[in-house]
Design a protein around this motif. Structure first.
Motif, PDB file in Angstrom:
ATOM      1  N   PHE A  36       0.834  -1.203   0.000  1.00 58.10           N
ATOM      2  CA  PHE A  36       0.000   0.000   0.000  1.00 58.10           C
ATOM      3  C   PHE A  36       0.869   1.254   0.000  1.00 58.10           C
ATOM      4  CE2 PHE A  36      -2.074   3.384   2.505  1.00 58.10           C
ATOM      5  CZ  PHE A  36      -3.027   3.755   1.572  1.00 58.10           C
ATOM      6  N   MET A  37       1.892   1.273   0.863  1.00 59.25           N
ATOM      7  CA  MET A  37       2.778   2.443   0.897  1.00 59.25           C
ATOM      8  C   MET A  37       3.502   2.613  -0.435  1.00 59.25           C
ATOM      9  SD  MET A  37       4.503   2.707   4.691  1.00 59.25           S
ATOM     10  CE  MET A  37       5.339   1.136   4.568  1.00 59.25           C
ATOM     11  N   ALA A  38       3.912   1.496  -1.037  1.00 60.02           N
ATOM     12  CA  ALA A  38       4.598   1.563  -2.327  1.00 60.02           C
ATOM     13  C   ALA A  38       3.662   2.120  -3.398  1.00 60.02           C
ATOM     14  CB  ALA A  38       5.106   0.172  -2.714  1.00 60.02           C
ATOM     15  N   GLN A  39       2.421   1.655  -3.405  1.00 57.16           N
ATOM     16  CA  GLN A  39       1.452   2.150  -4.377  1.00 57.16           C
ATOM     17  C   GLN A  39       1.228   3.644  -4.188  1.00 57.16           C
ATOM     18  OE1 GLN A  39      -1.759   3.488  -4.037  1.00 57.16           O
ATOM     19  NE2 GLN A  39      -2.136   3.523  -6.240  1.00 57.16           N
ATOM     20  N   GLN A  40       1.098   4.078  -2.954  1.00 56.39           N
ATOM     21  CA  GLN A  40       0.891   5.498  -2.670  1.00 56.39           C
ATOM     22  C   GLN A  40       2.080   6.337  -3.123  1.00 56.39           C
ATOM     23  OE1 GLN A  40      -2.025   7.191  -0.776  1.00 56.39           O
ATOM     24  NE2 GLN A  40      -2.533   5.563  -2.204  1.00 56.39           N
ATOM     25  N   CYS A  41       3.278   5.814  -2.931  1.00 59.15           N
ATOM     26  CA  CYS A  41       4.481   6.522  -3.352  1.00 59.15           C
ATOM     27  C   CYS A  41       4.491   6.687  -4.867  1.00 59.15           C
ATOM     28  CB  CYS A  41       5.716   5.752  -2.874  1.00 59.15           C
ATOM     29  SG  CYS A  41       7.245   6.668  -3.067  1.00 59.15           S
ATOM     30  N   VAL A  42       4.214   5.606  -5.599  1.00 59.40           N
ATOM     31  CA  VAL A  42       4.178   5.670  -7.059  1.00 59.40           C
ATOM     32  C   VAL A  42       3.081   6.641  -7.510  1.00 59.40           C
ATOM     33  CG1 VAL A  42       3.703   4.346  -9.165  1.00 59.40           C
ATOM     34  CG2 VAL A  42       5.158   3.371  -7.364  1.00 59.40           C
ATOM     35  N   GLU A  43       1.928   6.551  -6.882  1.00 60.26           N
ATOM     36  CA  GLU A  43       0.822   7.449  -7.227  1.00 60.26           C
ATOM     37  C   GLU A  43       1.232   8.915  -7.050  1.00 60.26           C
ATOM     38  OE1 GLU A  43      -3.506   8.587  -5.344  1.00 60.26           O
ATOM     39  OE2 GLU A  43      -2.967   6.461  -5.356  1.00 60.26           O
ATOM     40  N   ASN A  44       1.863   9.228  -5.950  1.00 59.30           N
ATOM     41  CA  ASN A  44       2.283  10.610  -5.707  1.00 59.30           C
ATOM     42  C   ASN A  44       3.351  11.061  -6.695  1.00 59.30           C
ATOM     43  OD1 ASN A  44       0.706  11.669  -3.514  1.00 59.30           O
ATOM     44  ND2 ASN A  44       1.691  10.160  -2.219  1.00 59.30           N
ATOM     45  N   LEU A  45       4.286  10.182  -7.025  1.00 58.20           N
ATOM     46  CA  LEU A  45       5.320  10.561  -7.994  1.00 58.20           C
ATOM     47  C   LEU A  45       4.706  10.848  -9.362  1.00 58.20           C
ATOM     48  CD1 LEU A  45       8.077   8.024  -6.917  1.00 58.20           C
ATOM     49  CD2 LEU A  45       8.162  10.526  -6.650  1.00 58.20           C
ATOM     50  N   LEU A  46       3.753  10.025  -9.768  1.00 57.70           N
ATOM     51  CA  LEU A  46       3.071  10.274 -11.042  1.00 57.70           C
ATOM     52  C   LEU A  46       2.292  11.584 -11.001  1.00 57.70           C
ATOM     53  CD1 LEU A  46       1.804   6.659 -11.827  1.00 57.70           C
ATOM     54  CD2 LEU A  46       3.637   7.904 -13.012  1.00 57.70           C
ATOM     55  N   LYS A  47       1.619  11.836  -9.907  1.00 55.76           N
ATOM     56  CA  LYS A  47       0.872  13.092  -9.778  1.00 55.76           C
ATOM     57  C   LYS A  47       1.817  14.284  -9.773  1.00 55.76           C
ATOM     58  CE  LYS A  47      -3.331  11.169  -7.823  1.00 55.76           C
ATOM     59  NZ  LYS A  47      -4.246  11.066  -6.692  1.00 55.76           N
ATOM     60  N   ALA A  70       0.861  11.262 -17.048  1.00 56.39           N
ATOM     61  CA  ALA A  70       2.201  11.752 -16.713  1.00 56.39           C
ATOM     62  C   ALA A  70       3.158  11.628 -17.895  1.00 56.39           C
ATOM     63  CB  ALA A  70       2.752  10.987 -15.513  1.00 56.39           C
ATOM     64  N   GLY A  71       2.790  10.818 -18.879  1.00 58.38           N
ATOM     65  CA  GLY A  71       3.650  10.663 -20.051  1.00 58.38           C
ATOM     66  C   GLY A  71       4.900   9.851 -19.785  1.00 58.38           C
ATOM     67  N   VAL A  72       4.797   8.886 -18.890  1.00 60.98           N
ATOM     68  CA  VAL A  72       5.928   8.005 -18.595  1.00 60.98           C
ATOM     69  C   VAL A  72       5.495   6.560 -18.788  1.00 60.98           C
ATOM     70  CG1 VAL A  72       7.045   9.588 -16.971  1.00 60.98           C
ATOM     71  CG2 VAL A  72       5.416   7.898 -16.118  1.00 60.98           C
ATOM     72  N   ARG A  73       6.463   5.672 -18.802  1.00 56.90           N
ATOM     73  CA  ARG A  73       6.192   4.243 -18.919  1.00 56.90           C
ATOM     74  C   ARG A  73       6.726   3.572 -17.667  1.00 56.90           C
ATOM     75  NH1 ARG A  73       2.980   0.962 -20.629  1.00 56.90           N
ATOM     76  NH2 ARG A  73       3.684  -0.896 -21.668  1.00 56.90           N
ATOM     77  N   LEU A  74       5.803   3.031 -16.865  1.00 60.32           N
ATOM     78  CA  LEU A  74       6.197   2.353 -15.635  1.00 60.32           C
ATOM     79  C   LEU A  74       6.542   0.894 -15.919  1.00 60.32           C
ATOM     80  CD1 LEU A  74       3.557   3.508 -12.982  1.00 60.32           C
ATOM     81  CD2 LEU A  74       5.887   4.352 -13.304  1.00 60.32           C
ATOM     82  N   PRO A  75       7.498   0.354 -15.170  1.00 62.46           N
ATOM     83  CA  PRO A  75       7.743  -1.083 -15.270  1.00 62.46           C
ATOM     84  C   PRO A  75       6.529  -1.846 -14.741  1.00 62.46           C
ATOM     85  CG  PRO A  75       9.359  -0.010 -13.813  1.00 62.46           C
ATOM     86  CD  PRO A  75       8.387   1.027 -14.245  1.00 62.46           C
ATOM     87  N   GLU A  76       6.327  -3.039 -15.271  1.00 63.97           N
ATOM     88  CA  GLU A  76       5.177  -3.855 -14.863  1.00 63.97           C
ATOM     89  C   GLU A  76       5.120  -4.062 -13.348  1.00 63.97           C
ATOM     90  OE1 GLU A  76       2.395  -5.029 -16.381  1.00 63.97           O
ATOM     91  OE2 GLU A  76       3.070  -3.760 -18.024  1.00 63.97           O
ATOM     92  N   GLU A  77       6.296  -4.196 -12.721  1.00 58.43           N
ATOM     93  CA  GLU A  77       6.312  -4.418 -11.265  1.00 58.43           C
ATOM     94  C   GLU A  77       5.634  -3.282 -10.511  1.00 58.43           C
ATOM     95  OE1 GLU A  77      10.551  -5.613 -12.670  1.00 58.43           O
ATOM     96  OE2 GLU A  77       9.030  -4.148 -13.193  1.00 58.43           O
ATOM     97  N   LEU A  78       5.802  -2.067 -11.004  1.00 57.62           N
ATOM     98  CA  LEU A  78       5.170  -0.923 -10.333  1.00 57.62           C
ATOM     99  C   LEU A  78       3.689  -0.846 -10.673  1.00 57.62           C
ATOM    100  CD1 LEU A  78       7.856   1.922 -10.448  1.00 57.62           C
ATOM    101  CD2 LEU A  78       7.426   0.189  -8.687  1.00 57.62           C
ATOM    102  N   LEU A  79       3.332  -1.130 -11.916  1.00 57.20           N
ATOM    103  CA  LEU A  79       1.908  -1.129 -12.273  1.00 57.20           C
ATOM    104  C   LEU A  79       1.145  -2.187 -11.475  1.00 57.20           C
ATOM    105  CD1 LEU A  79       1.960  -0.624 -16.146  1.00 57.20           C
ATOM    106  CD2 LEU A  79       1.117   0.971 -14.408  1.00 57.20           C
ATOM    107  N   ALA A  80       1.818  -3.289 -11.159  1.00 59.63           N
ATOM    108  CA  ALA A  80       1.176  -4.367 -10.407  1.00 59.63           C
ATOM    109  C   ALA A  80       0.853  -3.965  -8.967  1.00 59.63           C
ATOM    110  CB  ALA A  80       2.059  -5.610 -10.420  1.00 59.63           C
ATOM    111  N   LEU A  81       1.403  -2.862  -8.517  1.00 55.53           N
ATOM    112  CA  LEU A  81       1.081  -2.374  -7.165  1.00 55.53           C
ATOM    113  C   LEU A  81      -0.352  -1.849  -7.086  1.00 55.53           C
ATOM    114  CD1 LEU A  81       4.413  -0.511  -6.356  1.00 55.53           C
ATOM    115  CD2 LEU A  81       3.600  -2.647  -5.307  1.00 55.53           C
ATOM    116  N   GLN A  82      -1.006  -1.724  -8.239  1.00 52.92           N
ATOM    117  CA  GLN A  82      -2.360  -1.182  -8.290  1.00 52.92           C
ATOM    118  C   GLN A  82      -3.303  -1.860  -7.306  1.00 52.92           C
ATOM    119  OE1 GLN A  82      -3.615   1.502 -10.001  1.00 52.92           O
ATOM    120  NE2 GLN A  82      -5.334   1.077  -8.673  1.00 52.92           N
ATOM    121  N   GLU A  83      -3.215  -3.174  -7.200  1.00 58.10           N
ATOM    122  CA  GLU A  83      -4.163  -3.877  -6.337  1.00 58.10           C
ATOM    123  C   GLU A  83      -3.979  -3.544  -4.859  1.00 58.10           C
ATOM    124  OE1 GLU A  83      -3.836  -8.226  -6.154  1.00 58.10           O
ATOM    125  OE2 GLU A  83      -1.927  -7.989  -7.192  1.00 58.10           O
TER     126      GLU A  83
END
Length: 127
Positions: A36-47, A70-83
């Motif tokens: 959850f913290m990792a997902q929030q971190c990625v979300e904030n960086l994208l924002k 954001a116009g970036v390409r995230l690695p699959e490992e980070l996109l998988a944090l969505q859940e």
């Protein structure tokens, strides 16, 4: 407030999450909470990237949508944090991470460095 100042404020939030991730690498720390913290971190960086571009980020936790805006390409490992944004927090079932905590943290740091690089460029062009 200029986009650079707004982006720096969002970056500070992401750095708070990143520090928490770094001190909770111990497997005894619940992976769902870490995720959850990792997902929030990625979300904030994208924002932060969205704000820096002068746009208003949407009120969403959807990493794919934020990635596109954001116009970036995230690695699959980070996109998988969505859940971990909602589902894993409220499920009694274990939710595996998409990689080791160390690998995910390294990817998150790369994304943070990208935001910092873009911030420096934007602030440099203002001088």
């Amino acid at each position: 407030m200029p986009p650079e100042e707004d982006a720096r404020a969002v970056l500070r939030l992401a750095l708070r999450h990143e520090r928490s991730l770094a001190v909770s690498l111990d497997p005894a720390f619940a992976q769902e909470n870490w995720g959850f913290m990792a997902q929030q971190c990625v979300e904030n960086l994208l924002k932060g990237l969205i704000v820096l571009a002068g746009n208003q980020p949407p009120l969403t936790h959807d990493l794919e949508r934020l990635e596109r805006q954001a116009g970036v390409r995230l690695p699959e490992e980070l996109l998988a944090l969505q859940e971990f944004a909602v589902k894993a927090r409220y499920s009694p079932e274990e939710t595996p991470l998409s990689g080791s905590r160390e690998q995910l943290l390294a990817r998150i740091r790369q994304l943070r460095e990208e935001l910092e690089r873009r911030l420096e460029e934007a602030e440099g062009s203002l001088r």
